[in-house]
Design an enzyme around this catalytic site. Structure first.
Site, PDB file in Angstrom:
ATOM      1  N   ASP A   1       9.993   1.991   1.344  1.00  0.00           N
ATOM      2  CA  ASP A   1       8.096   3.372   1.236  1.00  0.00           C
ATOM      3  C   ASP A   1       8.298   2.853   3.060  1.00  0.00           C
ATOM      4  O   ASP A   1       7.637   1.456   3.525  1.00  0.00           O
ATOM      5  CB  ASP A   1       6.466   3.009   1.334  1.00  0.00           C
ATOM      6  CG  ASP A   1       5.874   3.605   1.287  1.00  0.00           C
ATOM      7  OD1 ASP A   1       6.216   4.021   2.733  1.00  0.00           O
ATOM      8  OD2 ASP A   1       4.910   3.479   0.618  1.00  0.00           O
TER       9      ASP A   1
ATOM     10  N   PHE B   1       1.249  -1.540   0.196  1.00  0.00           N
ATOM     11  CA  PHE B   1       0.147  -0.196   0.106  1.00  0.00           C
ATOM     12  C   PHE B   1       0.873   1.171   0.094  1.00  0.00           C
ATOM     13  O   PHE B   1       1.986   1.285   0.692  1.00  0.00           O
ATOM     14  CB  PHE B   1      -0.603   0.185   1.255  1.00  0.00           C
ATOM     15  CG  PHE B   1      -1.694   1.335   1.132  1.00  0.00           C
ATOM     16  CD1 PHE B   1      -2.790   1.631   0.178  1.00  0.00           C
ATOM     17  CD2 PHE B   1      -1.118   2.788   1.856  1.00  0.00           C
ATOM     18  CE1 PHE B   1      -3.639   2.625   0.257  1.00  0.00           C
ATOM     19  CE2 PHE B   1      -2.786   3.323   1.790  1.00  0.00           C
ATOM     20  CZ  PHE B   1      -2.974   3.881   1.347  1.00  0.00           C
TER      21      PHE B   1
ATOM     22  N   LYS C   1       3.398   9.519   8.347  1.00  0.00           N
ATOM     23  CA  LYS C   1       2.800   9.439   9.255  1.00  0.00           C
ATOM     24  C   LYS C   1       3.592   9.688  10.273  1.00  0.00           C
ATOM     25  O   LYS C   1       3.161  10.700  10.877  1.00  0.00           O
ATOM     26  CB  LYS C   1       2.641   7.826   9.771  1.00  0.00           C
ATOM     27  CG  LYS C   1       1.641   6.635   8.276  1.00  0.00           C
ATOM     28  CD  LYS C   1       1.173   5.832   8.736  1.00  0.00           C
ATOM     29  CE  LYS C   1      -0.559   5.686   7.597  1.00  0.00           C
ATOM     30  NZ  LYS C   1      -0.461   4.717   6.518  1.00  0.00           N
TER      31      LYS C   1
HETATM   32  C1  LIG Z   1      -0.607   5.671   4.762  1.00  0.00           C
HETATM   33  C2  LIG Z   1       0.647   5.056   4.133  1.00  0.00           C
HETATM   34  C3  LIG Z   1       0.533   6.060   3.250  1.00  0.00           C
HETATM   35  C4  LIG Z   1      -0.074   6.536   2.761  1.00  0.00           C
HETATM   36  O1  LIG Z   1       0.189   7.861   2.493  1.00  0.00           O
HETATM   37  P1  LIG Z   1      -0.724   9.353   3.367  1.00  0.00           P
HETATM   38  O2  LIG Z   1      -0.237  10.549   3.576  1.00  0.00           O
HETATM   39  O3  LIG Z   1      -2.251   8.482   3.422  1.00  0.00           O
HETATM   40  O4  LIG Z   1      -0.927   9.891   1.651  1.00  0.00           O
HETATM   41  C5  LIG Z   1       1.605   5.361   1.950  1.00  0.00           C
HETATM   42  N1  LIG Z   1       2.185   4.018   1.952  1.00  0.00           N
HETATM   43  C6  LIG Z   1       2.734   3.808   3.038  1.00  0.00           C
HETATM   44  C7  LIG Z   1       3.368   2.172   3.554  1.00  0.00           C
HETATM   45  C8  LIG Z   1       1.191   3.981   4.116  1.00  0.00           C
HETATM   46  O5  LIG Z   1       1.313   2.670   5.567  1.00  0.00           O
END
Ligand SMILES: *Cc1c(COP(=O)(O)O)cnc(C)c1O
Length: 375
Positions: free
Chosen positions: A207, A125, A236
């Site tokens: 990520d 994700f 985050k």
């Molecule tokens: C939450 C999340 C995102 C997206 O972040 P947003 O600030 O909602 O755009 C991308 N990658 C990972 C692994 C996430 O957990």
């Protein structure tokens, strides 16, 4: 509660008013134990005094000047992130969110290998904007918005090393896949992906939007895995509760973007970077990170003992459990009957993301509330 918000979220009918550490209070004065942290955002707990003081001080001094200029909090945060990640010496681009940080990484990798393709993993994700969504191979999330960005090849994690070739601009991975249920990638697989990237000159884009900022018990999860990403994205937990994202590029790729290639009006403003510096002061401390690992073990072992739990996975304070009962239903009961904030990532999967400042007593308390529901 209102009809004025677009219905893209399934919200609970609760209005929160105040938070402190691991606790939240709703508008009726009910107290909750928060094991979600606003989805891995409030790593330093709600309204950490150092974050609040930094925000108050900076808010009264300067809020925004644009990226045509420097500010001291932005410079300081960039230097700290560059020094603490990817072996040091890299450079930082600030964004406002995780998806935006990933967009920057994708654009950088594409610019470096023009026309190149991306290998992305099932179960990953990476956000909801078009580029990030194209890297998120889930039928229900992608299908309504087709056509997506071209050039993305989705493979099972174990097939990733063989999918990387001379045409690959980058491989996008989460070391622990968070949104699809906290699935850690095997260490050997990650090393094989790293080796395939090296062989073909593809960028390894890690990520760390969810796994970063101490969540797994090291500042970044790549430290646990013993690999150096080429590009790392954060968001985050980075801002101590404020919206900020970042891309860190290793030295070899730090000068791919030239003026005009990418940008954001708000990103890296002095308010959010001051908050992030304060959060980093709290998190990047060996004793703090050791406590995260200890609490993670305590939580994992406690969850394993709960009735009806079959599998427990995780790293540090990023934990998920497979249940024999309906997880979304349990989450709703936890909220209303036990005032415990949790989250379900699937029909049987419960996810725990407590603030990293959670105490042993608070973990015991949360486990007790779940035990009462599951018994
Ligand atoms: C939450 C999340 C995102 C997206 O972040 P947003 O600030 O909602 O755009 C991308 N990658 C990972 C692994 C996430 O957990």
């Amino acid at each position: 509660m209102t009809s004025a918000l677009i219905g893209n979220y399934a919200r609970y009918d609760i209005e929160f008013e105040r938070g402190e550490g691991v606790r939240l209070w709703d508008a009726e004065g009910n107290e909750y134990l928060d094991f979600l942290s606003g989805i891995a955002v409030c790593n330093t707990g709600h309204c950490h005094p150092q974050v609040v003081a930094a925000v108050q001080e900076q808010a009264a001094r300067l809020l925004h000047v644009s990226n045509l200029f420097y500010t001291a909090p932005m410079v300081r945060l960039a230097e700290r992130l560059a020094e603490r990640s990817l072996g040091g010496g890299g450079k930082v681009f600030f964004a406002n969110s995780g998806a935006e940080a990933n967009e920057a990484a994708l654009k950088l990798a594409r610019k470096r290998r023009r026309g190149g393709r991306f290998v992305v993993l099932h179960g990953g994700f990476h956000g909801r904007t078009f580029g990030a969504l194209s890297a998120t191979p889930q039928e229900t999330k992608q299908a309504p918005f087709a056509p997506l960005v071209p050039g993305f090849d989705a493979v099972l994690p174990e097939a990733a090393p063989d999918a990387i070739g001379p045409e690959t601009a980058g491989v996008v991975i989460e070391l622990v896949q968070g949104e699809t249920g906290v699935h850690p990638l095997p260490v050997e697989l990650v090393h094989a992906i790293r080796a395939a990237c090296d062989e073909h000159g593809a960028l390894l884009i890690v990520d760390e939007v969810q796994t970063g900022m101490g969540r797994t018990g090291t500042l970044f999860a790549s430290e646990r895995y013993g690999i150096r990403p080429d590009l790392m994205t954060l968001a985050k937990g980075l801002g101590g509760g404020l919206p900020i994202g970042a891309l860190v590029a290793a030295p070899e790729y730090a000068d791919v973007f030239a003026p005009g290639d990418h940008g954001s009006t708000f990103a890296g403003n002095p308010l959010v970077t001051a908050a992030a510096n304060a959060a980093l002061d709290v998190i990047d401390d060996p004793a703090f990170l050791e406590a995260v690992r200890e609490r993670g073990t305590l939580l994992t072992e406690g969850v394993r003992e709960l009735p009806g739990v079959s599998d427990v996975r995780g790293a540090g304070l990023m934990v998920a459990a497979e249940l024999s009962v309906d997880a979304p239903e349990l989450v709703k009961r936890a909220l209303t009957e036990q005032r415990l904030v949790l989250n379900a990532t699937g029909p049987r999967t419960l996810r725990f993301l407590p603030p990293l400042v959670v105490s042993e007593a608070e973990i015991t308390d949360a486990l007790g509330r779940l035990q009462a529901l599951l018994a």
